[in-house]
Design a protein around this motif. Structure first.
Motif, PDB file in Angstrom:
ATOM      1  N   PRO A 327      11.166  -6.838 -18.874  1.00 28.12           N
ATOM      2  CA  PRO A 327      13.568  -6.530 -18.217  1.00 28.12           C
ATOM      3  C   PRO A 327      13.315  -4.728 -19.008  1.00 28.12           C
ATOM      4  CG  PRO A 327      12.825  -9.116 -19.878  1.00 28.12           C
ATOM      5  CD  PRO A 327      12.082  -7.734 -19.806  1.00 28.12           C
ATOM      6  N   GLU A 328      14.170  -4.405 -18.181  1.00 31.55           N
ATOM      7  CA  GLU A 328      14.449  -2.541 -18.386  1.00 31.55           C
ATOM      8  C   GLU A 328      15.963  -2.609 -20.194  1.00 31.55           C
ATOM      9  OE1 GLU A 328      13.340  -0.386 -16.890  1.00 31.55           O
ATOM     10  OE2 GLU A 328      12.942  -1.132 -15.255  1.00 31.55           O
ATOM     11  N   ASP A 329      16.275  -4.178 -20.240  1.00 30.88           N
ATOM     12  CA  ASP A 329      16.985  -3.361 -21.104  1.00 30.88           C
ATOM     13  C   ASP A 329      16.227  -4.645 -22.026  1.00 30.88           C
ATOM     14  OD1 ASP A 329      17.284  -6.565 -20.070  1.00 30.88           O
ATOM     15  OD2 ASP A 329      19.419  -6.862 -19.458  1.00 30.88           O
ATOM     16  N   ALA A 330      14.878  -4.802 -21.973  1.00 33.28           N
ATOM     17  CA  ALA A 330      14.565  -5.690 -23.692  1.00 33.28           C
ATOM     18  C   ALA A 330      14.539  -4.527 -24.321  1.00 33.28           C
ATOM     19  CB  ALA A 330      13.234  -5.932 -22.705  1.00 33.28           C
ATOM     20  N   HIS A 331      14.565  -4.895 -25.924  1.00 36.07           N
ATOM     21  CA  HIS A 331      14.518  -4.530 -26.850  1.00 36.07           C
ATOM     22  C   HIS A 331      13.263  -4.049 -26.804  1.00 36.07           C
ATOM     23  CE1 HIS A 331      16.307  -3.475 -31.004  1.00 36.07           C
ATOM     24  NE2 HIS A 331      15.099  -3.374 -31.342  1.00 36.07           N
ATOM     25  N   VAL A 332      12.615  -4.000 -26.936  1.00 38.10           N
ATOM     26  CA  VAL A 332      10.957  -3.252 -27.688  1.00 38.10           C
ATOM     27  C   VAL A 332      10.888  -2.475 -26.105  1.00 38.10           C
ATOM     28  CG1 VAL A 332       8.862  -3.924 -26.676  1.00 38.10           C
ATOM     29  CG2 VAL A 332       9.820  -5.477 -28.328  1.00 38.10           C
ATOM     30  N   ARG A 333      11.281  -2.321 -24.869  1.00 39.07           N
ATOM     31  CA  ARG A 333      11.390  -1.874 -24.466  1.00 39.07           C
ATOM     32  C   ARG A 333      11.841  -0.305 -24.429  1.00 39.07           C
ATOM     33  NH1 ARG A 333       9.677  -0.004 -18.429  1.00 39.07           N
ATOM     34  NH2 ARG A 333       9.373  -2.253 -17.924  1.00 39.07           N
ATOM     35  N   LEU A 334      13.244  -0.347 -25.446  1.00 42.63           N
ATOM     36  CA  LEU A 334      13.984   0.529 -25.376  1.00 42.63           C
ATOM     37  C   LEU A 334      13.815   1.445 -26.965  1.00 42.63           C
ATOM     38  CD1 LEU A 334      17.303  -0.944 -23.547  1.00 42.63           C
ATOM     39  CD2 LEU A 334      15.934   0.828 -23.158  1.00 42.63           C
ATOM     40  N   GLY A 342       7.848   9.211 -27.637  1.00 46.44           N
ATOM     41  CA  GLY A 342       7.252   9.833 -28.783  1.00 46.44           C
ATOM     42  C   GLY A 342       7.646   9.548 -29.895  1.00 46.44           C
ATOM     43  N   ALA A 343       9.034   9.240 -30.176  1.00 46.68           N
ATOM     44  CA  ALA A 343       9.889   9.476 -31.618  1.00 46.68           C
ATOM     45  C   ALA A 343       9.598   7.637 -31.840  1.00 46.68           C
ATOM     46  CB  ALA A 343      11.332   9.186 -31.334  1.00 46.68           C
ATOM     47  N   ARG A 344       8.711   8.030 -33.355  1.00 48.20           N
ATOM     48  CA  ARG A 344       8.331   6.755 -34.167  1.00 48.20           C
ATOM     49  C   ARG A 344       9.389   6.718 -35.376  1.00 48.20           C
ATOM     50  NH1 ARG A 344       2.151   5.951 -34.474  1.00 48.20           N
ATOM     51  NH2 ARG A 344       3.196   3.807 -35.486  1.00 48.20           N
ATOM     52  N   LEU A 345       9.217   5.597 -36.353  1.00 50.91           N
ATOM     53  CA  LEU A 345       9.953   5.154 -37.388  1.00 50.91           C
ATOM     54  C   LEU A 345       8.940   4.470 -38.138  1.00 50.91           C
ATOM     55  CD1 LEU A 345      13.424   4.274 -35.598  1.00 50.91           C
ATOM     56  CD2 LEU A 345      13.510   6.553 -36.629  1.00 50.91           C
ATOM     57  N   LEU A 346       9.402   4.651 -39.248  1.00 49.47           N
ATOM     58  CA  LEU A 346       9.145   4.127 -40.970  1.00 49.47           C
ATOM     59  C   LEU A 346       9.458   2.652 -40.845  1.00 49.47           C
ATOM     60  CD1 LEU A 346       5.814   4.243 -42.821  1.00 49.47           C
ATOM     61  CD2 LEU A 346       8.204   3.624 -43.837  1.00 49.47           C
ATOM     62  N   ARG A 347      10.073   1.837 -40.385  1.00 45.04           N
ATOM     63  CA  ARG A 347      10.816   1.133 -40.996  1.00 45.04           C
ATOM     64  C   ARG A 347      10.882   0.455 -41.581  1.00 45.04           C
ATOM     65  NH1 ARG A 347      11.422  -2.600 -36.124  1.00 45.04           N
ATOM     66  NH2 ARG A 347       9.194  -1.571 -35.414  1.00 45.04           N
ATOM     67  N   ARG A 348      11.126  -0.094 -42.963  1.00 44.82           N
ATOM     68  CA  ARG A 348      11.400  -1.285 -44.021  1.00 44.82           C
ATOM     69  C   ARG A 348      12.510  -2.171 -44.725  1.00 44.82           C
ATOM     70  NH1 ARG A 348      10.083  -0.868 -49.160  1.00 44.82           N
ATOM     71  NH2 ARG A 348       7.595   0.197 -49.648  1.00 44.82           N
ATOM     72  N   PHE A 379      15.680   9.010 -35.027  1.00 38.88           N
ATOM     73  CA  PHE A 379      17.165   7.649 -35.124  1.00 38.88           C
ATOM     74  C   PHE A 379      17.688   7.288 -34.155  1.00 38.88           C
ATOM     75  CE2 PHE A 379      20.485   6.148 -36.518  1.00 38.88           C
ATOM     76  CZ  PHE A 379      20.412   4.026 -36.144  1.00 38.88           C
ATOM     77  N   VAL A 380      18.481   9.471 -34.360  1.00 40.03           N
ATOM     78  CA  VAL A 380      19.803   9.062 -33.610  1.00 40.03           C
ATOM     79  C   VAL A 380      19.714   8.951 -32.014  1.00 40.03           C
ATOM     80  CG1 VAL A 380      21.754  10.567 -32.662  1.00 40.03           C
ATOM     81  CG2 VAL A 380      20.764  10.539 -34.919  1.00 40.03           C
ATOM     82  N   PRO A 381      18.138   9.354 -31.063  1.00 43.63           N
ATOM     83  CA  PRO A 381      18.483   9.133 -29.954  1.00 43.63           C
ATOM     84  C   PRO A 381      17.932   7.986 -29.206  1.00 43.63           C
ATOM     85  CG  PRO A 381      16.331  10.886 -30.872  1.00 43.63           C
ATOM     86  CD  PRO A 381      17.450  10.632 -31.393  1.00 43.63           C
ATOM     87  N   ILE A 382      17.146   6.929 -30.250  1.00 42.73           N
ATOM     88  CA  ILE A 382      16.571   5.523 -30.193  1.00 42.73           C
ATOM     89  C   ILE A 382      17.932   5.227 -30.318  1.00 42.73           C
ATOM     90  CG2 ILE A 382      15.417   3.821 -31.262  1.00 42.73           C
ATOM     91  CD1 ILE A 382      13.703   6.286 -31.934  1.00 42.73           C
ATOM     92  N   GLN A 383      18.628   5.488 -31.203  1.00 41.84           N
ATOM     93  CA  GLN A 383      19.966   3.921 -31.565  1.00 41.84           C
ATOM     94  C   GLN A 383      20.609   4.752 -30.339  1.00 41.84           C
ATOM     95  OE1 GLN A 383      21.079   1.747 -33.122  1.00 41.84           O
ATOM     96  NE2 GLN A 383      22.760   1.272 -32.274  1.00 41.84           N
TER      97      GLN A 383
END
Lengths: 424, 424
Positions: A327-334, A342-348, A379-383
């Motif tokens: 879905p367009e608003d699914a968390h995984v897609r966004l 291409g932005a990625r994070l190391l989440r912990r 983080f900023v553009p993703i969030q």
């Protein structure tokens, strides 16, 4: 790095044993004393090396327990700040090796003085303890604009205050801070002991601003770890940056030469967000709706439309009537790198339960922590995207926020956290 | 009782496997499926038998993590209360065996319904989970004096409201409750998962009143366990009642025939006290003072004047000038059975850290839990003495209090918690 040896025993058989070891050999020195080799079990008792190019506790395979604290610096003197960081570094090298912050009186100190260690981790092994330090924007320039420690011009551009995001419900009392310390360990008593002793050593120079305990790491940071589940019951962190991703870590995690001021090279930026989940509402939502909101199957963790947890997410796939499978608003897609340039994070992050909220509900959720090379591009553009459109927003509320510049690792016993920043 | 088998795998290989097992064989049934035999490590993954003469989680060797909750019953109908306790018992038998509260939709349920389990413990082993239930005085007669469920006359005399004690600083919002559930496990995610699912099953019948997480058990309840340390850094529970003390358990722990109403025979009474510690003050107190306040050596745990942790306390010993070796106001002296007419408790407390208190201090301490045969002859006189004279009072504050009648164990699959009380 297995070690079942106790703190007390180590003191007895040679309290100075670690002091002479080389940086790389510190953890190994513990291994040599091992009295309990449990090869069949994951090693959750041994020590993690403290010294190195980067701070430990970032790509270290995520331990199971967290005690995170933010401090306000209460001294106005730069020399006090230097002394504090020097003393904290010395104590952290001891604590992460499974030793005491300082000798306990019963062993070495005079009875008329307070013990140099509070004692509740005596007899406990190192338990994979890591201590990771960060500097908040307010250390460089406080709320009233003052440059208390003469370091304002060394503030990295990447340590720009986070913008407000739609739906933010931040409580300033549990946000921000001049300094942070992340303690992770496999035993919460060891993590709490470390934080408490650093707070004790900082008496007169720092004051505890806020504190968060967490359990059940919600992201893997190594391919050696299975993907854990968050309190929504879903696997979390399947596509996380991991310790083994050498090139990606350089691209997305570690500050590179030329990125900004030299003192941060080899460091990284930490964003923390305490995300309260309304789990009672979530628990009354249908399975189909939960899976559409997240974008993964609850059981397997597979992305919608795929079969296995680690199958690549297909954002373009469509169903029989042309509707997107994801879905367009699914968390995984966004949150997906393909949606974010291409932005990625190391989440912990860690799950938390802080009791109940007075309305008959658990005060529970995710203490999100993400390390990255530049929050302005990660983080900023993703969030910003998530805060606008994420279907998950109906079930979460961001109640605290933190941003910290985590300097590179301490390389030698003369070095200390922030030495290059403070120009000593 | 080792079992490394996952919940998911167990569902896959035969979800009904446990249902036909006899009470005594439940844990064993899991052992047969073991895929991970770690004989060298203490078993922290296996299941604890749910069915038995007494509830599990009392003399069970204390697990490392706690999630304790108190509920208010919101329904006024006795039949709803019976249904709740029946459903909770059924779910508890599943959860403690390492299964889900009910089938997760991905495996068995329809996608249009909420899952019957919240999912965050999928893939986790049983982790020694125990669930222990108690009934508060307000279940029998509420604050306005009403006997909502027709059980007022079955209230045991031993379930008398605790008297106020000197220095009490109780917050009613985190005290009392109609029902309590103690979840203990070696993995906090497993304990939290169990409580959350019981709360979910109770929707419409109960409302969460208060909730407490704990770690680092502060008492041994078995001779197989080393004595742990509380957040004062001292060994705690050296002289605790232990699972192996058969005759003493009958004398001090389990309600005996003739003690009161039949429905409590084989049960026990639980007193909870949340004890906030001012650890920052404590940490600045000299070692000699700390040891005099507690009455033990900090390092070894030996009673003052003795050499080993388990040496008997000598309350009569005097020093060179006739002064008592064990000070008159030492905690160990005042809590000792010889000072209290032989009264003993089975303590099962946990350390807690609930963040910070807004004054720069950790909100930390001990969540005290003690099981006993009759609080009127055990906790109440002991606490009355401590509250008046204990040197430790300078460093502690009781902020919450609870009292619960814990019925005997569930013996068969037809039985449920409180069945004899509710006369079904």
């Amino acid at each position: 790095m297995t070690s079942g040896i106790s703190r007390r025993r180590m003191l007895a058989i040679g309290g100075a044993g670690v002091a002479g070891a080389t940086a790389a050999g510190v953890a190994g020195a513990w291994g040599r004393g091992a009295i309990d080799d449990r090869s069949a079990a994951p090693d959750t008792r041994g020590a993690v090396a403290f010294f190195g190019q980067h701070q430990a506790g970032i790509t270290t395979p995520a331990q199971d327990r967290l005690h995170f604290v933010a401090f306000d610096v209460t001294t106005e003197r730069r020399a006090d700040l230097v002394d504090l960081l020097r003393e904290w570094t010395r104590a952290a090298a001891r604590l992460t090796a499974g030793r005491d912050a300082g000798p306990v009186g019963a062993v070495a100190g005079p009875p008329e003085a307070p013990p140099d260690d509070t004692g509740e981790a005596l007899d406990l092994p190192p338990s994979g303890l890591t201590l990771t330090v960060g500097f908040g924007p307010s250390l460089f320039r406080d709320a009233s604009g003052r440059d208390r420690f003469g370091i304002a011009e060394r503030r990295p551009a990447a340590l720009a205050d986070l913008p407000p995001f739609p739906r933010d419900a931040l409580d300033p009392a549990i946000s921000g801070g001049d300094l942070c310390v992340q303690a992770c360990a496999h035993d919460p008593q060891v993590a709490v002991h470390a934080i408490r002793n650093l707070a004790r050593l900082g008496f007169g120079a720092v004051s505890l601003r806020w504190s968060q305990l967490g359990f059940g790491r919600t992201s893997s940071t190594s391919r050696s770890q299975a993907t854990p589940r968050n309190l929504f019951g879903f696997k979390d962190g399947t596509a996380n940056l991991k310790a083994e991703d050498g090139a990606a870590l350089r691209a997305h995690l570690w500050v590179q030469p030329g990125d900004g001021p030299d003192w941060m090279t080899g460091g990284t930026y930490l964003v923390t967000r305490k995300i309260r989940m309304t789990i009672e509402t979530w628990d009354r939502t249908s399975l189909a709706e939960q899976e559409a909101v997240i974008g993964r199957a609850k059981g397997s963790g597979a992305p919608l439309g795929r079969r296995g947890e680690f199958d690549p997410v297909d954002l373009a796939a469509t169903g029989a009537e042309g509707e997107p499978v994801m879905p367009e608003d699914a968390h995984v897609r966004l949150a997906h790198p393909d949606t974010n340039g291409g932005a990625r994070l190391l989440r912990r992050g860690y799950n938390f339960v802080d009791g109940s909220d007075g309305l008959g509900r658990l005060d529970a959720g995710l203490f999100f922590m993400a390390y990255q090379r530049d929050p302005r591009r990660q983080f900023v553009p993703i969030q910003a995207r998530l805060a606008r459109n994420d279907a998950l927003n109906e079930y979460v509320r961001h109640v605290s926020s933190g941003l910290f510049a985590c300097p590179p690792g301490v390389r030698t016993r003369d070095d200390f956290w922030g030495r290059r920043l403070l120009g000593e």
